[in-house]
Design a protein around this motif. Sequence first.
Motif, PDB file in Angstrom:
ATOM      1  N   SER A 178       0.864  -1.175   0.000  1.00 38.55           N
ATOM      2  CA  SER A 178       0.000   0.000   0.000  1.00 38.55           C
ATOM      3  C   SER A 178       0.895   1.217   0.000  1.00 38.55           C
ATOM      4  CB  SER A 178      -0.902   0.011   1.237  1.00 38.55           C
ATOM      5  OG  SER A 178      -0.145   0.237   2.396  1.00 38.55           O
ATOM      6  N   LEU A 179       0.266   2.395  -0.034  1.00 37.52           N
ATOM      7  CA  LEU A 179       1.063   3.605  -0.031  1.00 37.52           C
ATOM      8  C   LEU A 179       1.834   3.759   1.267  1.00 37.52           C
ATOM      9  CD1 LEU A 179      -1.339   6.158  -1.727  1.00 37.52           C
ATOM     10  CD2 LEU A 179       0.573   4.932  -2.729  1.00 37.52           C
ATOM     11  N   SER A 180       1.367   3.126   2.320  1.00 39.06           N
ATOM     12  CA  SER A 180       2.059   3.232   3.605  1.00 39.06           C
ATOM     13  C   SER A 180       2.831   1.962   3.937  1.00 39.06           C
ATOM     14  CB  SER A 180       1.050   3.525   4.722  1.00 39.06           C
ATOM     15  OG  SER A 180       0.079   2.487   4.799  1.00 39.06           O
ATOM     16  N   ALA A 181       3.052   1.112   2.965  1.00 40.07           N
ATOM     17  CA  ALA A 181       3.754  -0.147   3.209  1.00 40.07           C
ATOM     18  C   ALA A 181       5.191   0.119   3.643  1.00 40.07           C
ATOM     19  CB  ALA A 181       3.757  -0.997   1.941  1.00 40.07           C
ATOM     20  N   PRO A 182       5.715  -0.720   4.520  1.00 47.81           N
ATOM     21  CA  PRO A 182       7.124  -0.567   4.893  1.00 47.81           C
ATOM     22  C   PRO A 182       8.038  -0.771   3.681  1.00 47.81           C
ATOM     23  CG  PRO A 182       5.962  -2.002   6.437  1.00 47.81           C
ATOM     24  CD  PRO A 182       5.056  -1.796   5.259  1.00 47.81           C
ATOM     25  N   SER A 183       9.217  -0.215   3.766  1.00 47.05           N
ATOM     26  CA  SER A 183      10.188  -0.308   2.677  1.00 47.05           C
ATOM     27  C   SER A 183      11.318  -1.246   3.063  1.00 47.05           C
ATOM     28  CB  SER A 183      10.766   1.082   2.367  1.00 47.05           C
ATOM     29  OG  SER A 183       9.760   1.959   1.922  1.00 47.05           O
ATOM     30  N   ARG A 184      11.917  -1.864   2.048  1.00 45.45           N
ATOM     31  CA  ARG A 184      13.023  -2.790   2.305  1.00 45.45           C
ATOM     32  C   ARG A 184      14.282  -2.048   2.716  1.00 45.45           C
ATOM     33  NH1 ARG A 184      14.278  -6.152  -2.666  1.00 45.45           N
ATOM     34  NH2 ARG A 184      13.653  -4.227  -3.699  1.00 45.45           N
ATOM     35  N   LEU A 185      15.052  -2.717   3.544  1.00 49.34           N
ATOM     36  CA  LEU A 185      16.347  -2.205   3.946  1.00 49.34           C
ATOM     37  C   LEU A 185      17.434  -2.933   3.170  1.00 49.34           C
ATOM     38  CD1 LEU A 185      15.790  -2.184   7.810  1.00 49.34           C
ATOM     39  CD2 LEU A 185      15.700  -0.217   6.270  1.00 49.34           C
ATOM     40  N   TRP A 186      18.297  -2.171   2.490  1.00 48.91           N
ATOM     41  CA  TRP A 186      19.492  -2.713   1.839  1.00 48.91           C
ATOM     42  C   TRP A 186      19.179  -3.827   0.841  1.00 48.91           C
ATOM     43  CZ3 TRP A 186      19.461  -4.407   7.274  1.00 48.91           C
ATOM     44  CH2 TRP A 186      19.523  -3.313   8.156  1.00 48.91           C
ATOM     45  N   LEU A 187      18.004  -3.788   0.207  1.00 50.97           N
ATOM     46  CA  LEU A 187      17.560  -4.811  -0.747  1.00 50.97           C
ATOM     47  C   LEU A 187      17.464  -6.193  -0.093  1.00 50.97           C
ATOM     48  CD1 LEU A 187      19.484  -3.808  -3.999  1.00 50.97           C
ATOM     49  CD2 LEU A 187      17.333  -2.934  -3.098  1.00 50.97           C
ATOM     50  N   SER A 188      17.234  -6.219   1.205  1.00 50.71           N
ATOM     51  CA  SER A 188      17.099  -7.488   1.924  1.00 50.71           C
ATOM     52  C   SER A 188      15.628  -7.738   2.242  1.00 50.71           C
ATOM     53  CB  SER A 188      17.899  -7.439   3.233  1.00 50.71           C
ATOM     54  OG  SER A 188      17.257  -6.581   4.172  1.00 50.71           O
ATOM     55  N   GLY A 189      15.356  -8.755   3.040  1.00 44.41           N
ATOM     56  CA  GLY A 189      13.991  -9.050   3.439  1.00 44.41           C
ATOM     57  C   GLY A 189      13.515  -8.209   4.604  1.00 44.41           C
ATOM     58  N   ARG A 190      14.411  -7.494   5.261  1.00 47.49           N
ATOM     59  CA  ARG A 190      14.022  -6.666   6.390  1.00 47.49           C
ATOM     60  C   ARG A 190      13.366  -5.389   5.896  1.00 47.49           C
ATOM     61  NH1 ARG A 190      18.602  -6.874  11.044  1.00 47.49           N
ATOM     62  NH2 ARG A 190      16.792  -6.100  12.202  1.00 47.49           N
ATOM     63  N   ARG A 191      12.453  -4.872   6.698  1.00 53.11           N
ATOM     64  CA  ARG A 191      11.714  -3.678   6.301  1.00 53.11           C
ATOM     65  C   ARG A 191      11.611  -2.698   7.464  1.00 53.11           C
ATOM     66  NH1 ARG A 191       8.893  -3.752   1.483  1.00 53.11           N
ATOM     67  NH2 ARG A 191       8.994  -5.721   0.363  1.00 53.11           N
ATOM     68  N   ALA A 192      11.337  -1.462   7.115  1.00 53.75           N
ATOM     69  CA  ALA A 192      11.101  -0.409   8.099  1.00 53.75           C
ATOM     70  C   ALA A 192      10.129   0.583   7.483  1.00 53.75           C
ATOM     71  CB  ALA A 192      12.413   0.267   8.482  1.00 53.75           C
ATOM     72  N   SER A 193       9.644   1.529   8.268  1.00 52.23           N
ATOM     73  CA  SER A 193       8.807   2.583   7.709  1.00 52.23           C
ATOM     74  C   SER A 193       9.600   3.317   6.629  1.00 52.23           C
ATOM     75  CB  SER A 193       8.386   3.565   8.806  1.00 52.23           C
ATOM     76  OG  SER A 193       9.515   4.309   9.252  1.00 52.23           O
ATOM     77  N   VAL A 194       8.888   4.007   5.759  1.00 48.85           N
ATOM     78  CA  VAL A 194       9.560   4.703   4.662  1.00 48.85           C
ATOM     79  C   VAL A 194      10.606   5.681   5.191  1.00 48.85           C
ATOM     80  CG1 VAL A 194       9.240   6.283   2.717  1.00 48.85           C
ATOM     81  CG2 VAL A 194       7.607   4.434   3.106  1.00 48.85           C
ATOM     82  N   THR A 195      10.240   6.451   6.209  1.00 49.73           N
ATOM     83  CA  THR A 195      11.183   7.444   6.727  1.00 49.73           C
ATOM     84  C   THR A 195      12.364   6.781   7.430  1.00 49.73           C
ATOM     85  OG1 THR A 195       9.793   7.660   8.709  1.00 49.73           O
ATOM     86  CG2 THR A 195       9.468   9.268   6.940  1.00 49.73           C
ATOM     87  N   ASP A 196      12.106   5.725   8.184  1.00 53.26           N
ATOM     88  CA  ASP A 196      13.212   5.035   8.854  1.00 53.26           C
ATOM     89  C   ASP A 196      14.082   4.285   7.861  1.00 53.26           C
ATOM     90  OD1 ASP A 196      12.302   6.016  11.224  1.00 53.26           O
ATOM     91  OD2 ASP A 196      11.657   4.105  12.063  1.00 53.26           O
TER      92      ASP A 196
END
Length: 453
Positions: A68-86
């Motif tokens: 969704s538009l508020s979906a978490p984003s991936r970190l470092w192209l890995s499986g881990r995610r965080a909020s868009v700003t984080d």
Amino acid sequence: MAVTQGLTQELGHFLADVVANGVPAAVREAAKDGMIDCIGCMVAGSGDEAVTLALRVFPSVAPSPLPSLSAPSRLWLSGRRASVTDAAMLNGIAAHVLDYDDSCLRGHPSAVLMPAILAIADARQASGAAMIDAYVAGYEVWAELVDREAGFHQMKGWHPTGIFGAIGAAAAAAVLYRLDAGQAAHALGLAASQSAGLMSNFGAMSKSFHVGRAAQAGVVAAQLAAVGFTASPDALEHPRGFLMAVSPQGAVDTDRAADGLGKTWQLAARRVNLKKYPTCYYTHRALDAVLALVREQPVAPDAVERVEVTLSKEHALALRNAQPQTALAAKFSMQFAMACALVSGKVGLLELTDACVQRADIQALMRRVAIVPDDRYDAETPGAAHEDRVTLFGKDGSVRTKAVHRASGHAQHPLDAGAVRAKFLDCLAYGGYAGDAAALYERLARLEDQPAP
């Protein structure tokens, strides 16, 4: 660009034009060097202690089952995610913590722009073409602002990457969030109030925090502007605005129209300088010189009486650590750069460790490296000497010297395609990337025709 308003509003109109029309194909092609290199550096830095510590404050979250538009984003192209700003913050810290990312515009543009772009693009499922347009937009805004200053921000204590990066990231985010001209101008003003970064924090984890925070600030600014949050319409050019506030001596042009935007593309005219070594860019010309001397005639470290390095006082000021004890501090040490090159014959990721820095032979040789200021400046590079020179004085009375005007990887002395690809693959291996690194490189090379990675 037929706009008669002030600079902040002109930039807002430029960003809206990029949203509507994109950027020329040739400029998109020029953008990919920095974008791809930054992704490699980001993955390489993802396991660094600074990133691990930051995760305790900005924790990752479980993958979202539905985008969704508020979906978490991936970190470092890995499986881990965080909020868009984080994610923008954490990706930014990782991209810069090894100091292996590109250098241009008096700072490190890609390490700020790409983390912000990746975070938003992942959450919004943006196209590769949109990512490139956002990168170009951020780069052009950054160039427009930095080129108005005649002074050298570092001499005042500012880290240009932090102060210009927040605004550049906001420009890139404005394109991906598809803001109109007014919203984009507000985003730039909001980002300007978040600009920060001090030279005194070089050689510590805080330098990479400057980059991560700038990426995060740009995303926050664009998100606020998208929902109607406002900033002053002249936040950049006002007599008490951004440009004058950060100017070392007030030698800044706040009145000139930005009429070259969208016509003369700075990214095409001056591409980023890719780094060959994971140390402060101010060491690179001297590293090229000393390694060339060693290749021409090998010398045992114990046979070196002393090493003399000439460079500008401005660059020497940034290289503040004469006898570093940690890898982070060693990145800002000409003494370490010279000693490591002479002892190890190379300066790469594997040499930038605390254990290597603390080796007795390297510590001893660092004490025999002297810095000599040079006030003959390079007309094209503010704050830099025309050339950096290394002179080796042997215990046998020999004296050998080498000067370098453009470091390997500089836009005027670029790395060849094989070296660029090899660096990317090395970075992904160093960072423990779980996927097919070679396939990712090929995909990124065609990013304009691909979805976001």
